[in-house]
Scaffold this motif. Sequence first.
Motif, PDB file in Angstrom:
ATOM      1  N   ARG A   5       0.812  -1.215   0.000  1.00  0.00           N
ATOM      2  CA  ARG A   5       0.000   0.000   0.000  1.00  0.00           C
ATOM      3  C   ARG A   5       0.850   1.272   0.000  1.00  0.00           C
ATOM      4  O   ARG A   5       0.316   2.375   0.115  1.00  0.00           O
ATOM      5  N   LEU A   6       2.176   1.151  -0.111  1.00  0.00           N
ATOM      6  CA  LEU A   6       3.025   2.341  -0.147  1.00  0.00           C
ATOM      7  C   LEU A   6       2.720   3.184  -1.389  1.00  0.00           C
ATOM      8  O   LEU A   6       2.746   2.659  -2.511  1.00  0.00           O
ATOM      9  N   PRO A   7       2.443   4.472  -1.234  1.00  0.00           N
ATOM     10  CA  PRO A   7       2.157   5.339  -2.391  1.00  0.00           C
ATOM     11  C   PRO A   7       3.457   5.783  -3.068  1.00  0.00           C
ATOM     12  O   PRO A   7       3.906   6.916  -2.917  1.00  0.00           O
ATOM     13  N   LEU A   8       4.075   4.881  -3.820  1.00  0.00           N
ATOM     14  CA  LEU A   8       5.409   5.137  -4.359  1.00  0.00           C
ATOM     15  C   LEU A   8       5.458   6.347  -5.288  1.00  0.00           C
ATOM     16  O   LEU A   8       6.417   7.122  -5.273  1.00  0.00           O
ATOM     17  N   HIS A   9       4.433   6.501  -6.143  1.00  0.00           N
ATOM     18  CA  HIS A   9       4.435   7.654  -7.062  1.00  0.00           C
ATOM     19  C   HIS A   9       4.379   8.957  -6.275  1.00  0.00           C
ATOM     20  O   HIS A   9       5.081   9.933  -6.612  1.00  0.00           O
ATOM     21  N   ALA A  10       3.560   8.993  -5.223  1.00  0.00           N
ATOM     22  CA  ALA A  10       3.447  10.202  -4.413  1.00  0.00           C
ATOM     23  C   ALA A  10       4.743  10.468  -3.652  1.00  0.00           C
ATOM     24  O   ALA A  10       5.202  11.610  -3.551  1.00  0.00           O
ATOM     25  N   ALA A  43      -2.079  14.447  -1.258  1.00  0.00           N
ATOM     26  CA  ALA A  43      -2.564  13.138  -0.824  1.00  0.00           C
ATOM     27  C   ALA A  43      -1.699  12.583   0.302  1.00  0.00           C
ATOM     28  O   ALA A  43      -2.199  11.987   1.260  1.00  0.00           O
ATOM     29  N   LEU A  44      -0.379  12.782   0.203  1.00  0.00           N
ATOM     30  CA  LEU A  44       0.514  12.336   1.276  1.00  0.00           C
ATOM     31  C   LEU A  44       0.208  13.075   2.574  1.00  0.00           C
ATOM     32  O   LEU A  44       0.155  12.479   3.654  1.00  0.00           O
ATOM     33  N   GLU A  45       0.050  14.386   2.471  1.00  0.00           N
ATOM     34  CA  GLU A  45      -0.217  15.180   3.662  1.00  0.00           C
ATOM     35  C   GLU A  45      -1.542  14.772   4.311  1.00  0.00           C
ATOM     36  O   GLU A  45      -1.652  14.722   5.540  1.00  0.00           O
ATOM     37  N   ALA A  46      -2.541  14.462   3.473  1.00  0.00           N
ATOM     38  CA  ALA A  46      -3.825  14.010   4.016  1.00  0.00           C
ATOM     39  C   ALA A  46      -3.674  12.646   4.682  1.00  0.00           C
ATOM     40  O   ALA A  46      -4.258  12.390   5.749  1.00  0.00           O
ATOM     41  N   GLN A  47      -2.868  11.786   4.066  1.00  0.00           N
ATOM     42  CA  GLN A  47      -2.669  10.452   4.631  1.00  0.00           C
ATOM     43  C   GLN A  47      -1.922  10.513   5.957  1.00  0.00           C
ATOM     44  O   GLN A  47      -2.235   9.798   6.903  1.00  0.00           O
ATOM     45  N   PHE A  48      -0.902  11.399   6.041  1.00  0.00           N
ATOM     46  CA  PHE A  48      -0.106  11.501   7.262  1.00  0.00           C
ATOM     47  C   PHE A  48      -0.751  12.408   8.304  1.00  0.00           C
ATOM     48  O   PHE A  48      -0.369  12.378   9.480  1.00  0.00           O
TER      49      PHE A  48
END
Length: 291
Positions: A5-10, A43-48
């Motif tokens: 589930r790692l968002p590699l592109h992001a 998206a990363l900031e929302a996830q973290f």
Amino acid sequence: MSMARLPLHALRAFEVTARLGSMSAAAAELGVTHGAVSRHIKALEAQFGLPLLERLSRSVALTNEGAQLAASLAEAFDQIHLAVSRVQPGPLTLSCSATIMMYWLIPRLEAFKRRHPAIELRLNINYGEIDFIRDEISVAIRNSMYRPPPTARAQALIVEEIGPVCHPDYARRLGLSAPEDLRRGHILATATRLSAWDEWAAAIGRADLGLVPQESYGHFYLVIQAAACGLGLALAPRLLVQSEIRSGHLVAPFGFTPGPHRLELWIAEHLRARHDLRCLVDWIEGEMDRL
């Protein structure tokens, strides 16, 4: 979070943005739009659940959490590059300045290709610091003014010999018989080596000459061409002007003197075991020895 589930592109978009300090620059490197990079980072900031960047008018600044993540990601992506290059080696890439490429490398390249027809060689124009992993550099010819990165090992090639050069007619008009006669000429410089005239004067024991450049060019190949066209006197390494002197386009009225710098070969540590790399290194060393 599981590996699947790692968002590699992001994560990649964030790492490049952090390294370059700009979403637009990151988009250009990744070959995507500015909007795509922005969406990845949001998206990363929302996830973290925390901000990674501060959006400025024309750049970005890292938050404390963003800086920690960026440092770890940079190291991780470098390790990925290394792993892939070991499993699937690509063609060799040789990096050097545009002037060395034009005046020294390309005139000799046909001989290398004839000797090693199976070796695929790419060329990279660069004269300063470089990232061997990210830019996939195999070897680089560099002046000792620069320091190699930790991922490359430097070995000495030759001491750089330097001297004034100009068109033969220009030398005759000035009547150059002693270094102080240069004061009558139009002194040319290159922006990449503004201290070159002072270095030469010190090397010949004449630091008192006080030769002040009256015109500056952006690169060595431009100042060499200007001198060959009779526009003045350039201070150049012998390596770069040998062919112009042989052809009669330039003369070196006071010859060449060992200067304070040397040429080095930077070799990628992770590629040192490759046979084709060893062939390239041996060829470069052999050609330099014949100067």
